[in-house]
Design an enzyme around this catalytic site. Sequence first.
Site, PDB file in Angstrom:
ATOM      1  CB  SER A   1      -7.723  10.676  -0.900  1.00 12.26           C
ATOM      2  OG  SER A   1      -9.073  11.293  -0.972  1.00 12.26           O
ATOM      3  CB  ALA A   2      -3.264   8.683  -1.278  1.00 12.02           C
ATOM      4  CB  CYS A   3      -6.340   4.732  -4.079  1.00 11.43           C
ATOM      5  SG  CYS A   3      -6.250   4.534  -2.221  1.00 11.43           S
TER       6      CYS A   3
ATOM      7  CE  LYS B   1     -10.796  15.934  -2.834  1.00 11.76           C
ATOM      8  NZ  LYS B   1     -10.795  14.855  -3.699  1.00 11.76           N
TER       9      LYS B   1
ATOM     10  CG  HIS C   1     -12.886  11.336  -5.141  1.00  9.37           C
ATOM     11  ND1 HIS C   1     -12.269  10.399  -4.119  1.00  9.37           N
ATOM     12  CD2 HIS C   1     -12.020  12.143  -5.477  1.00  9.37           C
ATOM     13  CE1 HIS C   1     -11.195  10.877  -3.886  1.00  9.37           C
ATOM     14  NE2 HIS C   1     -10.804  12.045  -4.513  1.00  9.37           N
TER      15      HIS C   1
ATOM     16  CG  ASP D   1      -9.355  14.930  -6.691  1.00 11.69           C
ATOM     17  OD1 ASP D   1      -8.984  13.753  -6.341  1.00 11.69           O
ATOM     18  OD2 ASP D   1      -9.914  15.673  -6.137  1.00 11.69           O
TER      19      ASP D   1
ATOM     20  NE  ARG E   1      -9.911  14.716   1.635  1.00 13.55           N
ATOM     21  CZ  ARG E   1     -10.350  13.542   1.802  1.00 13.55           C
ATOM     22  NH1 ARG E   1     -11.239  13.576   2.825  1.00 13.55           N
ATOM     23  NH2 ARG E   1      -9.975  12.381   1.560  1.00 13.55           N
TER      24      ARG E   1
ATOM     25  CE1 TYR F   1      -3.571  18.829   2.130  1.00 13.80           C
ATOM     26  CE2 TYR F   1      -5.840  18.288   2.379  1.00 13.80           C
ATOM     27  CZ  TYR F   1      -4.615  18.087   1.840  1.00 13.80           C
ATOM     28  OH  TYR F   1      -4.412  17.056   0.979  1.00 13.80           O
TER      29      TYR F   1
ATOM     30  NE  ARG G   1      -2.558  15.575  -1.634  1.00 19.26           N
ATOM     31  CZ  ARG G   1      -3.342  14.809  -2.069  1.00 19.26           C
ATOM     32  NH1 ARG G   1      -3.691  15.010  -3.314  1.00 19.26           N
ATOM     33  NH2 ARG G   1      -4.262  13.711  -1.174  1.00 19.26           N
TER      34      ARG G   1
ATOM     35  CD  GLU H   1       4.681  -2.258 -17.381  1.00 22.30           C
ATOM     36  OE1 GLU H   1       3.919  -2.591 -18.541  1.00 22.30           O
ATOM     37  OE2 GLU H   1       6.018  -2.309 -17.614  1.00 22.30           O
ATOM     38  CG  ASN H   2      -1.949   0.386 -13.624  1.00 19.37           C
ATOM     39  OD1 ASN H   2      -1.856  -0.736 -13.227  1.00 19.37           O
ATOM     40  ND2 ASN H   2      -1.760   1.609 -12.685  1.00 19.37           N
TER      41      ASN H   2
HETATM   42  P1  GDP Z   1      -4.655   9.939  -5.970  1.00 19.99           P
HETATM   43  O1  GDP Z   1      -4.794  10.729  -4.870  1.00 19.99           O
HETATM   44  O2  GDP Z   1      -5.913   8.951  -6.199  1.00 19.99           O
HETATM   45  O3  GDP Z   1      -4.638  10.819  -7.162  1.00 19.99           O
HETATM   46  O4  GDP Z   1      -3.440   8.931  -6.002  1.00 19.99           O
HETATM   47  P2  GDP Z   1      -2.084   9.262  -6.838  1.00 19.99           P
HETATM   48  O5  GDP Z   1      -1.861   8.808  -8.393  1.00 19.99           O
HETATM   49  O6  GDP Z   1      -1.607  10.505  -6.540  1.00 19.99           O
HETATM   50  O7  GDP Z   1      -1.244   8.231  -6.164  1.00 19.99           O
HETATM   51  C1  GDP Z   1      -0.935   8.063  -4.597  1.00 19.99           C
HETATM   52  C2  GDP Z   1       0.060   7.234  -4.122  1.00 19.99           C
HETATM   53  O8  GDP Z   1      -0.044   5.783  -4.810  1.00 19.99           O
HETATM   54  C3  GDP Z   1       1.616   7.760  -4.706  1.00 19.99           C
HETATM   55  O9  GDP Z   1       2.359   7.572  -3.966  1.00 19.99           O
HETATM   56  C4  GDP Z   1       1.512   6.945  -6.100  1.00 19.99           C
HETATM   57  O10 GDP Z   1       3.070   6.813  -6.406  1.00 19.99           O
HETATM   58  C5  GDP Z   1       1.036   5.476  -5.675  1.00 19.99           C
HETATM   59  N1  GDP Z   1       0.522   4.747  -6.764  1.00 19.99           N
HETATM   60  C6  GDP Z   1      -0.255   5.287  -7.878  1.00 19.99           C
HETATM   61  N2  GDP Z   1      -0.514   4.499  -8.853  1.00 19.99           N
HETATM   62  C7  GDP Z   1       0.212   3.247  -8.413  1.00 19.99           C
HETATM   63  C8  GDP Z   1       0.048   1.880  -8.943  1.00 19.99           C
HETATM   64  O11 GDP Z   1      -0.199   1.747 -10.002  1.00 19.99           O
HETATM   65  N3  GDP Z   1       0.893   0.942  -8.159  1.00 19.99           N
HETATM   66  C9  GDP Z   1       1.504   1.293  -6.870  1.00 19.99           C
HETATM   67  N4  GDP Z   1       2.336   0.341  -6.455  1.00 19.99           N
HETATM   68  N5  GDP Z   1       1.381   2.522  -6.579  1.00 19.99           N
HETATM   69  C10 GDP Z   1       0.793   3.399  -7.291  1.00 19.99           C
HETATM   70  P1  PGA Z   2      -6.716  12.876  -4.152  1.00 17.28           P
HETATM   71  O1  PGA Z   2      -7.138  14.447  -3.641  1.00 17.28           O
HETATM   72  O2  PGA Z   2      -7.639  11.833  -4.359  1.00 17.28           O
HETATM   73  O3  PGA Z   2      -5.758  13.209  -5.025  1.00 17.28           O
HETATM   74  O4  PGA Z   2      -5.783  12.418  -2.830  1.00 17.28           O
HETATM   75  C1  PGA Z   2      -7.205  15.028  -2.458  1.00 17.28           C
HETATM   76  C2  PGA Z   2      -8.030  14.423  -1.441  1.00 17.28           C
HETATM   77  O5  PGA Z   2      -8.919  13.599  -2.051  1.00 17.28           O
HETATM   78  O6  PGA Z   2      -7.972  14.666  -0.382  1.00 17.28           O
HETATM   79 MN    MN Z   3      -9.385  13.338  -4.318  1.00 18.45          MN
HETATM   80 MN    MN Z   4      -4.805  13.006  -7.058  1.00 22.58          MN
END
Ligand code: GDP
Ligand code: PGA
Ligand code: MN
Ligand code: MN
Length: 610
Positions: free
Chosen positions: A272-274, A230, A250, A297, A82, A221, A389, A519-520
């Site tokens: 994003s990515a968390c 989004k 989100h 999401d 993005r 993208y 992705r 484990e979460n």
């Molecule tokens: P989203 O973008 O918020 O959907 O995040 P994702 O679930 O796709 O995760 C983003 C990145 O964080 C990926 O590389 C996952 O492997 C990593 N990740 C997700 N959950 C955890 C967690 O509980 N612990 C750790 N250390 N990494 C995590």
């Molecule tokens: P994400 O979704 O939250 O899974 O990373 C895409 C984004 O927010 O750009």
């Molecule tokens: Mn997102």
């Molecule tokens: Mn995601």
Amino acid sequence: MSAPATIPGLDAAPTQHPRLLAWVREVAELTTPDRVVWVDGSDEEWERLTGQLVEAGTMVRLNPEIKPNSFWTRTDPTDVARVEERTYICSVDEADAGPTNNWMAPSDMKQLMTDLYRGCMTGRTLYVIPFCMGPLTAENPMFGVEITDSAYVVCSMRIMTRMGAHVLEAMGDDAVFVPALHSVGAPLQPGQADVAWPCSETKYITHFPEERLIWSFGSGYGGNSLLGKKCFSLRIGSVMGRDEGWLAEHMLILKLTSPEGKVYHVTGAFPSACGKTNLAMLEPTIPGWKVETLGDDIAWMRFGEDGRLYAVNPEFGLFGVAPGTDHTTNPNAMKTIAKGNSLFTNVALTDDGDIWWEGMGEPPAHLTDWHGKDWTPDSEGVSSHPNSRFCTPIEQCPILSPEFDNPNGVPIDAILFGGRRKTTIPLVSESRDWAHGVFQGATLSSETTAAAVGAVGVVRRDPMAMLPFIGYNAGDYFRHWIEMGKGSDGDATKLPKIFYVNWFRRGDEGQFLWPGFGENSRVLKWVVERLEGKAEAVETPIGYVPTADSLDVSGLDISAADLEAALKVDVEEWKAEIPQIQEWFDKFGDKLPAVLGAELDTLKARLGVE
Ligand code: GDP
Ligand code: PGA
Ligand code: MN
Ligand code: MN
């Protein structure tokens, strides 16, 4: 003089919707495509378009025996995430965009983009995609129509949204819809050869909130081009929610069943990515607990007749971060993509026609990386882009909740806010009440990730994980959250409880203190036991944190020291946070709800800060 030849397909519209017909004609005349195609969403159409994309070099068909009906795509190396710097909220009044959004006057932006769009589909096909965010059976189905000149976008939209002929039919002649215009911004002059991933250096992702209108230019993208996601479901959706009394967030949505068979629904807002997709598909490690997926999401939340807050996932697919996804971390995602019918973007290709990315265990001896180059375990750098992705139908998820298609959604018991922080933020804390929970959300902080173009690992405030997605003034957005806390019937006890989590705290050696992933489920268990009034907690300046033995760590390989460090509320670290929160709040001036200013004062007092 003969009349200008009409564009093939333009008059073959399978609809009589006057506003839609007029808009498509207007866009076609401006962008001058070679032809117009009304997308029907059929299997034949998918075959035709993926076939064309393979022919054009945009897609590679994966080995049908391993990943049936699935494709590998590499983007232009500059078009991988993005573009927040190029994203605009063009409200009539600049103040309505607020201090967190880029703004330009709607007439100026329209002038600028009309010039960019003029002739921009020359040599290409204009596709019209009727789609619906959320179930078509909703009382007011949320229709959109995307015009795009990218067949990759059409195929992705087929996975991510409910779309095609049945949606157009449901729209009839007069349904309200969100018009969403997209172009890759790469016209082809006669004789000019196409590239595998057309895009433009000039990118604009723009929103006209009063008109409920989206214009996107220059990027293919997903987050910039799949405009139902989004742009509609969050940026325009949040404005609709402000005006109509609901929330577009989100957030992942999951259903949790306890060993006693009690059902809870939890949403989670992480940037994003968390970790949203992973938590949404979680395989609990503690016996007797079950998780089912509803969304990974986006959540639209409204009050039900019973005064509870109900969440619906407007999407139809999963658009997940690939690296880190594996049988150990997210087995349900692996099972979902194993069924095929998926698109993979910027991951690596194996020699036997499968996909691979970092985190999938031992790398094969040879790969084709996301740049299209040979890659071996000795190569420098990663094989897959960190924001690569998978795009896959949510209905293939083996733990999809049967409630997924329920237009009324599911009643939410708990909301998790979470970020990616190496320090300061404990594994989990519970807010004292709604206002405190909104404060936790409004001050949420996280390290930036590869999901957006720009520096990675920089701590920034990301309110409710919505910083890039709030379609109006974030101060008004906070006020809206505070207002929602009054409940629809004045009974705030029916509201979800709010928790703040951090899976990403690190120890002295840089290691993650908490094992995360499955484990979460232990944290989810503590959340449920708090709802049931069963689990113990200590009150700290920032909220309620589990006592050493109220979090179930039975059978978990974690040292007492690491667990303590993961849960620790370090007053010195929190004191260092205060000036950052103050500076953040100062941005909003008198738009900041007084309740949140008071929460900051309370926090300072509890920490002993002057
Ligand atoms: P989203 O973008 O918020 O959907 O995040 P994702 O679930 O796709 O995760 C983003 C990145 O964080 C990926 O590389 C996952 O492997 C990593 N990740 C997700 N959950 C955890 C967690 O509980 N612990 C750790 N250390 N990494 C995590
Ligand atoms: P994400 O979704 O939250 O899974 O990373 C895409 C984004 O927010 O750009
Ligand atoms: Mn997102
Ligand atoms: Mn995601």
